[in-house]
Scaffold this motif. Structure first.
Motif, PDB file in Angstrom:
ATOM      1  N   LEU A 151     112.676  -0.295 -84.786  1.00 43.08           N
ATOM      2  CA  LEU A 151     111.919   0.987 -84.258  1.00 43.08           C
ATOM      3  C   LEU A 151     112.186   2.414 -84.485  1.00 43.08           C
ATOM      4  O   LEU A 151     111.526   3.424 -84.702  1.00 43.08           O
ATOM      5  CB  LEU A 151     111.501   0.732 -82.762  1.00 43.08           C
ATOM      6  CG  LEU A 151     110.789  -0.659 -82.526  1.00 43.08           C
ATOM      7  CD1 LEU A 151     110.859  -0.863 -80.808  1.00 43.08           C
ATOM      8  CD2 LEU A 151     109.317  -0.461 -82.722  1.00 43.08           C
ATOM      9  N   THR A 152     113.499   2.587 -84.694  1.00 49.91           N
ATOM     10  CA  THR A 152     114.066   3.625 -84.996  1.00 49.91           C
ATOM     11  C   THR A 152     113.618   4.090 -86.622  1.00 49.91           C
ATOM     12  O   THR A 152     113.038   5.300 -86.818  1.00 49.91           O
ATOM     13  CB  THR A 152     115.498   3.884 -84.813  1.00 49.91           C
ATOM     14  OG1 THR A 152     115.950   3.672 -83.530  1.00 49.91           O
ATOM     15  CG2 THR A 152     116.131   5.053 -85.394  1.00 49.91           C
ATOM     16  N   GLU A 179     115.369  -2.222 -81.517  1.00 52.41           N
ATOM     17  CA  GLU A 179     115.410  -0.772 -81.346  1.00 52.41           C
ATOM     18  C   GLU A 179     115.862  -0.069 -82.681  1.00 52.41           C
ATOM     19  O   GLU A 179     115.184   0.876 -82.817  1.00 52.41           O
ATOM     20  CB  GLU A 179     116.306  -0.614 -80.308  1.00 52.41           C
ATOM     21  CG  GLU A 179     115.550  -0.852 -78.971  1.00 52.41           C
ATOM     22  CD  GLU A 179     116.262  -0.256 -77.563  1.00 52.41           C
ATOM     23  OE1 GLU A 179     117.320  -0.132 -77.825  1.00 52.41           O
ATOM     24  OE2 GLU A 179     115.695  -0.424 -76.456  1.00 52.41           O
ATOM     25  N   SER A 235     108.459   3.672 -85.975  1.00 50.59           N
ATOM     26  CA  SER A 235     108.315   3.262 -84.418  1.00 50.59           C
ATOM     27  C   SER A 235     106.995   2.911 -83.891  1.00 50.59           C
ATOM     28  O   SER A 235     106.822   2.708 -82.666  1.00 50.59           O
ATOM     29  CB  SER A 235     108.290   5.024 -83.946  1.00 50.59           C
ATOM     30  OG  SER A 235     107.079   5.572 -84.915  1.00 50.59           O
ATOM     31  N   THR A 236     105.982   2.738 -85.064  1.00 51.75           N
ATOM     32  CA  THR A 236     104.720   2.044 -84.705  1.00 51.75           C
ATOM     33  C   THR A 236     104.502   0.669 -85.198  1.00 51.75           C
ATOM     34  O   THR A 236     103.494   0.196 -85.172  1.00 51.75           O
ATOM     35  CB  THR A 236     103.398   3.013 -85.489  1.00 51.75           C
ATOM     36  OG1 THR A 236     103.738   3.043 -86.590  1.00 51.75           O
ATOM     37  CG2 THR A 236     103.690   4.088 -84.643  1.00 51.75           C
TER      38      THR A 236
END
Length: 259
Positions: free
Chosen positions: A144-145, A141, A148-149
């Motif tokens: 991804l922060t 996470e 994000s893709t």
């Protein structure tokens, strides 16, 4: 004596040219050609830690992980706060399946550069290998922060969430991953497993079928379809998928792993 009217290269300039050419070859995947060029860099050129890290990455791509680690350690000695040296050292330990030691290096890289997306991703992989899916989710996470893709942490987060019994969150993560990168059969197949855990059986069958559209030879998707149809007492259909699975297995030899 230089009679050309052109200024001769200085040693540092020569090293920069060699490093640039070697790095370009490595970026193209021509590692065996890149490595002899790195070896031609004068010793003064290796005073720059980024050169040592580029050489370490090249060594890693041809499987010389221990030598790559030694390169990183030289870079760390010369620049202890150079985050990429710590990251690549951790990456090589990850490749050697030394997950706990890799995490130590990755934590140091992240303390120096908290925005290092790939370090968060590899840390997630390492913590998953140490059987801590909750910490793996947290690392993915973080990645991804920052991006994000990025499909890989999206997918790996799905697997960890399912392992933790957080099936609705896992499903949402699979859906996000498929929107970005729909052409990977294992993502569809594992999405089907999560749907099965949610007792959404028809949707699970559809997910397995999507996996087989992407890859008709996906034996896992075929086998899961057969098992689920059998549980649903749809025996004739289960027999058909079992036969398809058997035909594929008859074409396969014993698995051999390549490096």
């Amino acid at each position: 004596m230089n009679n050309t009217g052109i200024d001769p290269h200085k040693p540092g300039e020569d090293a920069a040219i060699i490093v640039s050419e070697a790095a370009g070859l490595a970026d193209e995947g021509r590692y065996q050609e890149a490595l002899p060029l790195f070896d031609k860099v004068p010793e003064t050129g290796f005073s720059r830690p980024e050169v040592l890290v580029k050489r370490a990455l090249t060594l890693g791509r041809i499987g010389l992980f221990s030598e790559a680690i030694r390169c990183c350690e030289k870079a760390i000695c010369r620049a202890p706060r150079f985050s990429d040296a710590w990251f690549v050292r951790g990456l090589m330990r990850y490749y050697l399946s030394r997950a706990s030691l890799a995490i130590e290096c990755l934590d140091m890289a992240l303390s120096l550069d908290p925005a290092h997306t790939e370090a968060w991703f590899i840390k997630g992989n390492c913590t998953y290998k140490t059987h801590d899916p909750a910490k793996a989710v947290a690392a993915y996470e973080k990645a991804l922060t920052l991006s994000s893709t990025y499909p890989k942490p999206l997918y790996n987060r799905c697997v960890c969430l399912a392992d933790l019994g957080r099936f609705e969150e896992s499903l949402a993560s699979y859906d996000a991953c498929i929107r970005i990168n729909p052409g990977v059969s294992v993502v569809h197949a594992n999405r089907g497993v999560t749907l099965d855990s949610l007792e959404r059986y028809q949707e699970a069958l559809e997910a397995f079928e999507e996996a087989l559209i992407v890859d008709p030879y996906d034996i896992t998707a075929l086998n899961n379809t057969c098992l689920l149809l059998s549980r649903l007492r749809r025996d004739n259909e289960a027999i058909e998928y079992h036969a398809r699975c058997r035909r594929l297995m008859d074409l396969k030899d014993f698995d051999r792993r390549v490096w």
